[in-house]
Design a protein around this motif. Structure first.
Motif, PDB file in Angstrom:
ATOM      1  N   ILE A 154     -37.500 -16.669 -53.805  1.00 14.22           N
ATOM      2  CA  ILE A 154     -36.755 -17.893 -54.148  1.00 14.22           C
ATOM      3  C   ILE A 154     -36.920 -18.925 -53.033  1.00 14.22           C
ATOM      4  O   ILE A 154     -37.205 -20.102 -53.284  1.00 14.22           O
ATOM      5  N   LYS A 155     -36.746 -18.489 -51.784  1.00  8.23           N
ATOM      6  CA  LYS A 155     -36.831 -19.413 -50.638  1.00  8.23           C
ATOM      7  C   LYS A 155     -38.218 -20.030 -50.502  1.00  8.23           C
ATOM      8  O   LYS A 155     -38.359 -21.209 -50.213  1.00  8.23           O
ATOM      9  N   GLU A 182     -33.669  -8.544 -51.107  1.00  4.88           N
ATOM     10  CA  GLU A 182     -34.275  -9.357 -50.054  1.00  4.88           C
ATOM     11  C   GLU A 182     -35.607  -9.951 -50.517  1.00  4.88           C
ATOM     12  O   GLU A 182     -35.937 -11.079 -50.183  1.00  4.88           O
ATOM     13  N   LEU A 183     -36.370  -9.186 -51.293  1.00  7.66           N
ATOM     14  CA  LEU A 183     -37.624  -9.700 -51.839  1.00  7.66           C
ATOM     15  C   LEU A 183     -37.338 -10.853 -52.800  1.00  7.66           C
ATOM     16  O   LEU A 183     -38.027 -11.879 -52.773  1.00  7.66           O
ATOM     17  N   ILE A 221     -41.340  -5.043 -44.852  1.00  7.86           N
ATOM     18  CA  ILE A 221     -40.209  -4.139 -45.023  1.00  7.86           C
ATOM     19  C   ILE A 221     -40.551  -2.839 -44.321  1.00  7.86           C
ATOM     20  O   ILE A 221     -41.721  -2.554 -44.068  1.00  7.86           O
ATOM     21  N   THR A 222     -39.532  -2.062 -44.023  1.00  7.63           N
ATOM     22  CA  THR A 222     -39.800  -0.799 -43.346  1.00  7.63           C
ATOM     23  C   THR A 222     -39.861   0.348 -44.345  1.00  7.63           C
ATOM     24  O   THR A 222     -39.226   0.309 -45.400  1.00  7.63           O
ATOM     25  N   ASP A 223     -40.607   1.337 -43.962  1.00  8.85           N
ATOM     26  CA  ASP A 223     -40.715   2.572 -44.729  1.00  8.85           C
ATOM     27  C   ASP A 223     -39.313   3.166 -44.935  1.00  8.85           C
ATOM     28  O   ASP A 223     -38.958   3.572 -46.043  1.00  8.85           O
ATOM     29  N   ASN A 265     -32.788   2.286 -48.681  1.00  8.73           N
ATOM     30  CA  ASN A 265     -32.047   1.065 -49.040  1.00  8.73           C
ATOM     31  C   ASN A 265     -32.843   0.231 -50.042  1.00  8.73           C
ATOM     32  O   ASN A 265     -32.959  -0.979 -49.896  1.00  8.73           O
ATOM     33  N   LEU A 266     -33.382   0.883 -51.070  1.00  9.48           N
ATOM     34  CA  LEU A 266     -34.297   0.205 -51.991  1.00  9.48           C
ATOM     35  C   LEU A 266     -33.652  -0.990 -52.684  1.00  9.48           C
ATOM     36  O   LEU A 266     -34.280  -2.036 -52.821  1.00  9.48           O
ATOM     37  N   SER A 267     -32.400  -0.863 -53.110  1.00  7.18           N
ATOM     38  CA  SER A 267     -31.771  -1.991 -53.800  1.00  7.18           C
ATOM     39  C   SER A 267     -31.646  -3.194 -52.866  1.00  7.18           C
ATOM     40  O   SER A 267     -31.820  -4.344 -53.300  1.00  7.18           O
TER      41      SER A 267
END
Length: 138
Positions: free
Chosen positions: A133-134, A127-128, A112-114, A120-122
């Motif tokens: 899950i994937k 995405e995590l 992830i980017t800084d 865009n923390l949520s």
């Protein structure tokens, strides 16, 4: 048979614990300095996942694996979380070698980017969830 770890959005997540990961003890003296540096994006992310607050998953911060210190590590999943900030600029070859090495150990890497952690923390956390899950769901 895989061992159940947790559930994310109704999906069962199973352990993928990797034993005997290489460890360079010479890097241990760098850990406290990295933690004390208080990189804002790492602190923000840590507040989201520490003390099993993210789906009861245990995260480690600043983990030594081989000759590298990864930002975050989930032992029960064999998952590395890397936050890429300005220190990764012009280090694409180094990052590629590092990622290839970590993947050769059977680890999965979530990058992830800084900027995204700060702004865009949520989205990052969703995405995590999707990544876990994937890669670890049934």
């Amino acid at each position: 048979m895989k061992e159940f770890l947790t559930e994310i959005n109704g999906f069962p997540i199973f352990k993928n614990y990797l034993e005997n990961l290489p460890y360079n003890p010479k890097l241990k003296k760098l850990l406290s300095g990295k933690r004390k540096a208080g990189i804002l994006s790492e602190v923000i992310f840590w507040k989201q996942v520490r003390a099993r607050t993210f789906h009861k998953i245990d995260f480690d911060r600043q983990k030594i694996i081989g000759n590298y210190i990864v930002d975050f590590y989930v032992k029960n999943l064999g998952l590395v979380i890397e936050i890429d900030g300005w220190s990764h600029d012009n280090k694409e070859i180094y990052d590629e070698i590092r990622q290839t090495y970590l993947e050769s150990l059977g680890l999965k890497i979530f990058r992830i980017t800084d900027f995204d952690v700060k702004h865009n923390l949520s989205v990052v956390m969703r995405e995590l969830e999707q990544f876990i899950i994937k890669n670890y769901g049934f």
